[in-house]
Design an enzyme around this catalytic site. Structure first.
Site, PDB file in Angstrom:
ATOM      1  N   SER A   1      -0.890  61.424  52.804  1.00 51.85           N
ATOM      2  CA  SER A   1      -0.169  60.272  52.254  1.00 51.85           C
ATOM      3  C   SER A   1      -1.107  59.122  51.882  1.00 51.85           C
ATOM      4  O   SER A   1      -0.932  58.475  50.850  1.00 51.85           O
ATOM      5  CB  SER A   1       0.866  59.788  53.267  1.00 51.85           C
ATOM      6  OG  SER A   1       0.265  59.540  54.520  1.00 51.85           O
TER       7      SER A   1
ATOM      8  N   HIS B   1       5.701  63.982  50.447  1.00 49.33           N
ATOM      9  CA  HIS B   1       4.753  63.439  49.458  1.00 49.33           C
ATOM     10  C   HIS B   1       5.370  63.366  48.063  1.00 49.33           C
ATOM     11  O   HIS B   1       5.063  62.446  47.308  1.00 49.33           O
ATOM     12  CB  HIS B   1       3.460  64.260  49.484  1.00 49.33           C
ATOM     13  CG  HIS B   1       2.715  64.118  50.785  1.00 49.33           C
ATOM     14  ND1 HIS B   1       1.874  65.067  51.298  1.00 49.33           N
ATOM     15  CD2 HIS B   1       2.728  63.106  51.701  1.00 49.33           C
ATOM     16  CE1 HIS B   1       1.385  64.654  52.459  1.00 49.33           C
ATOM     17  NE2 HIS B   1       1.908  63.478  52.730  1.00 49.33           N
TER      18      HIS B   1
ATOM     19  N   ASP C   1      -1.719  50.893  66.782  1.00 47.70           N
ATOM     20  CA  ASP C   1      -0.395  51.507  66.854  1.00 47.70           C
ATOM     21  C   ASP C   1       0.433  51.080  65.621  1.00 47.70           C
ATOM     22  O   ASP C   1       0.767  49.891  65.490  1.00 47.70           O
ATOM     23  CB  ASP C   1       0.272  51.046  68.156  1.00 47.70           C
ATOM     24  CG  ASP C   1       1.714  51.518  68.267  1.00 47.70           C
ATOM     25  OD1 ASP C   1       2.155  52.320  67.412  1.00 47.70           O
ATOM     26  OD2 ASP C   1       2.408  51.086  69.201  1.00 47.70           O
ATOM     27  N   GLY C   2       0.737  52.027  64.772  1.00 48.59           N
ATOM     28  CA  GLY C   2       1.439  51.720  63.530  1.00 48.59           C
ATOM     29  C   GLY C   2       2.824  51.132  63.756  1.00 48.59           C
ATOM     30  O   GLY C   2       3.291  50.301  62.971  1.00 48.59           O
TER      31      GLY C   2
ATOM     32  N   GLU D   1      -3.992  54.358  61.942  1.00 44.89           N
ATOM     33  CA  GLU D   1      -4.158  55.695  62.535  1.00 44.89           C
ATOM     34  C   GLU D   1      -4.776  55.487  63.905  1.00 44.89           C
ATOM     35  O   GLU D   1      -5.799  54.823  64.035  1.00 44.89           O
ATOM     36  CB  GLU D   1      -5.043  56.576  61.639  1.00 44.89           C
ATOM     37  CG  GLU D   1      -5.476  57.897  62.251  1.00 44.89           C
ATOM     38  CD  GLU D   1      -4.329  58.766  62.748  1.00 44.89           C
ATOM     39  OE1 GLU D   1      -3.377  59.027  61.995  1.00 44.89           O
ATOM     40  OE2 GLU D   1      -4.384  59.188  63.929  1.00 44.89           O
TER      41      GLU D   1
ATOM     42  N   ASP E   1       5.666  57.764  59.412  1.00 41.33           N
ATOM     43  CA  ASP E   1       5.553  59.230  59.472  1.00 41.33           C
ATOM     44  C   ASP E   1       4.903  59.687  60.774  1.00 41.33           C
ATOM     45  O   ASP E   1       3.795  60.235  60.784  1.00 41.33           O
ATOM     46  CB  ASP E   1       4.709  59.684  58.252  1.00 41.33           C
ATOM     47  CG  ASP E   1       4.503  61.184  58.218  1.00 41.33           C
ATOM     48  OD1 ASP E   1       5.356  61.921  58.752  1.00 41.33           O
ATOM     49  OD2 ASP E   1       3.471  61.616  57.658  1.00 41.33           O
TER      50      ASP E   1
ATOM     51  N   HIS F   1       1.295  55.744  59.978  1.00 43.68           N
ATOM     52  CA  HIS F   1       0.696  56.917  60.617  1.00 43.68           C
ATOM     53  C   HIS F   1      -0.074  57.677  59.534  1.00 43.68           C
ATOM     54  O   HIS F   1       0.429  58.641  58.955  1.00 43.68           O
ATOM     55  CB  HIS F   1       1.771  57.815  61.240  1.00 43.68           C
ATOM     56  CG  HIS F   1       2.508  57.162  62.373  1.00 43.68           C
ATOM     57  ND1 HIS F   1       3.401  56.121  62.182  1.00 43.68           N
ATOM     58  CD2 HIS F   1       2.470  57.394  63.708  1.00 43.68           C
ATOM     59  CE1 HIS F   1       3.872  55.751  63.363  1.00 43.68           C
ATOM     60  NE2 HIS F   1       3.326  56.504  64.299  1.00 43.68           N
TER      61      HIS F   1
HETATM   62  N1  SAM Z   1       1.164  60.430  57.044  1.00 39.25           N
HETATM   63  C1  SAM Z   1       0.213  61.538  57.076  1.00 39.25           C
HETATM   64  C2  SAM Z   1       0.371  62.334  55.802  1.00 39.25           C
HETATM   65  O1  SAM Z   1       1.493  62.452  55.280  1.00 39.25           O
HETATM   66  O2  SAM Z   1      -0.640  62.834  55.304  1.00 39.25           O
HETATM   67  C3  SAM Z   1       0.425  62.436  58.261  1.00 39.25           C
HETATM   68  C4  SAM Z   1       0.585  61.722  59.558  1.00 39.25           C
HETATM   69  S1  SAM Z   1       0.783  62.741  60.960  1.00 39.25           S
HETATM   70  C5  SAM Z   1       2.401  63.360  60.790  1.00 39.25           C
HETATM   71  C6  SAM Z   1       0.975  61.550  62.220  1.00 39.25           C
HETATM   72  C7  SAM Z   1      -0.347  60.811  62.523  1.00 39.25           C
HETATM   73  O3  SAM Z   1      -0.058  59.679  63.343  1.00 39.25           O
HETATM   74  C8  SAM Z   1      -1.354  61.636  63.293  1.00 39.25           C
HETATM   75  O4  SAM Z   1      -2.583  61.638  62.603  1.00 39.25           O
HETATM   76  C9  SAM Z   1      -1.499  60.922  64.644  1.00 39.25           C
HETATM   77  O5  SAM Z   1      -2.821  60.953  65.158  1.00 39.25           O
HETATM   78  C10 SAM Z   1      -1.111  59.517  64.296  1.00 39.25           C
HETATM   79  N2  SAM Z   1      -0.524  58.696  65.375  1.00 39.25           N
HETATM   80  C11 SAM Z   1       0.154  59.089  66.481  1.00 39.25           C
HETATM   81  N3  SAM Z   1       0.683  58.026  67.111  1.00 39.25           N
HETATM   82  C12 SAM Z   1       0.331  56.935  66.372  1.00 39.25           C
HETATM   83  C13 SAM Z   1       0.617  55.546  66.481  1.00 39.25           C
HETATM   84  N4  SAM Z   1       1.375  55.065  67.482  1.00 39.25           N
HETATM   85  N5  SAM Z   1       0.148  54.713  65.536  1.00 39.25           N
HETATM   86  C14 SAM Z   1      -0.607  55.180  64.509  1.00 39.25           C
HETATM   87  N6  SAM Z   1      -0.915  56.487  64.351  1.00 39.25           N
HETATM   88  C15 SAM Z   1      -0.445  57.350  65.272  1.00 39.25           C
END
Ligand code: SAM
Length: 295
Positions: free
Chosen positions: A107, A19, A157-158, A125, A178, A42
């Site tokens: 984030s 961050h 899916d990100g 997400e 992320d 993500h």
């Molecule tokens: N970026 C956030 C932050 O810094 O506050 C934290 C993200 S966390 C490490 C990863 C997130 O990605 C989780 O909430 C998870 O549910 C989500 N996730 C998992 N696979 C994903 C995908 N293919 N596409 C989007 N989100 C996904």
């Protein structure tokens, strides 16, 4: 659906590194007036209660943001600007707290707070519980901080969605990638998403977080990223932070940020922030930072 919930890890040392790097990069890009597309592949839930059952169970913030806050309180001189800017954003959610930080911005919340009217925020997400939390948190925050800002959220899916937003209309963009890497394919998905993204938008700033673990796919990722950048003639910065010995630790002791097309002066600012973070968060002789730049 995956079991990973970022609420267990919110405010840990990896979030601190990620961050701070993200906010410095964003602030540097905002020196130019033209709007920026901010893309968080993500996004997580956006806002985390550090006193929730999740956060107190793992208590990871104690080794991260809470430790950094008490170090800064005890050593108020010489806090780097990048760290001050991070605390300024955190303070928006903690205005009614007397001393401690009880609410931590993820984030997406940080980007929402820091964005300008001319910027756009796109959040992905996938999680069935975290996505509704993200929508709720961002809707409340948007009303409070950014009523006229453009924010879009997608339960998609990100990795595969990223390319759909590229290139951004203004040809300026910052993408945070992320993943949790709970799914072991995430290591390869990161590379595929970057390949697709660079094809469409080679000048974007890409911020990739990665864990430093003694596992083959984790140790290979930085080498694969370096090769990818070399093959595509992309400048990058690699910033790593380790807070303790990996051998004696069950959880994560170190992580890194890989920044492709780093904003001008990000390196200089990280050169000041990273040694400060080692002093503040380091627990033993294995604490270290590394900052490598390639043009
Ligand atoms: N970026 C956030 C932050 O810094 O506050 C934290 C993200 S966390 C490490 C990863 C997130 O990605 C989780 O909430 C998870 O549910 C989500 N996730 C998992 N696979 C994903 C995908 N293919 N596409 C989007 N989100 C996904």
């Amino acid at each position: 659906m995956f079991s990973y919930r970022h609420a267990f890890h919110a405010g840990n040392h990896a979030d601190v590194l990620k961050h701070i790097t993200l906010l410095i990069g964003l602030n540097l890009l905002q020196r130019k007036e033209t709007g920026i597309a901010l893309i968080d592949t993500h996004a997580g839930a956006g806002i985390y209660n550090l006193e929730s059952e999740y956060a107190t169970k793992s208590a990871e913030a104690i080794e991260g943001i809470l430790r950094l806050a008490s170090y800064c309180n005890e050593n108020p001189d010489g806090i780097p600007d990048g760290v001050k800017a991070y605390f300024k954003e955190i303070s928006h959610l903690n205005q009614h707290q007397t001393k401690s930080i009880k609410t931590y911005p993820g984030s997406s919340q940080l980007m929402l707070q820091a964005m300008r009217v001319q910027d756009q925020l796109k959040l992905m997400e996938l999680h069935t519980t975290d996505y509704p939390s993200l929508v709720e948190n961002m809707t409340v925050s948007q009303g409070e901080y950014r009523p006229k800002k453009s924010v879009q959220m997608f339960q998609k899916d990100g990795f595969t969605q990223l390319k759909a937003f590229l290139p951004p209309p203004t040809r300026r963009g910052l993408c945070l990638i992320d993943p949790s890497y709970e799914n072991k394919d995430d290591y390869q998905f990161v590379l595929t998403a970057l390949k697709d993204a660079i094809k469409r938008f080679a000048t974007g700033a890409y911020f990739v977080w990665y864990p430093i673990l003694q596992r083959r796919d984790a140790t290979e990722l930085p080498h694969q990223l370096a090769e990818f950048c070399k093959d595509h003639h992309l400048p990058y910065l690699q910033a790593e932070l380790q807070i303790k010995s990996q051998i004696l630790t069950e959880g994560l002791a170190a992580s890194g940020m890989w920044i492709i097309n780093p904003p001008w002066q990000l390196q200089e600012q990280l050169e000041i922030c990273l040694p400060f973070l080692v002093k503040a968060l380091g627990q033993d002789d294995y604490s270290r930072y590394e900052l490598t730049a390639h043009d």
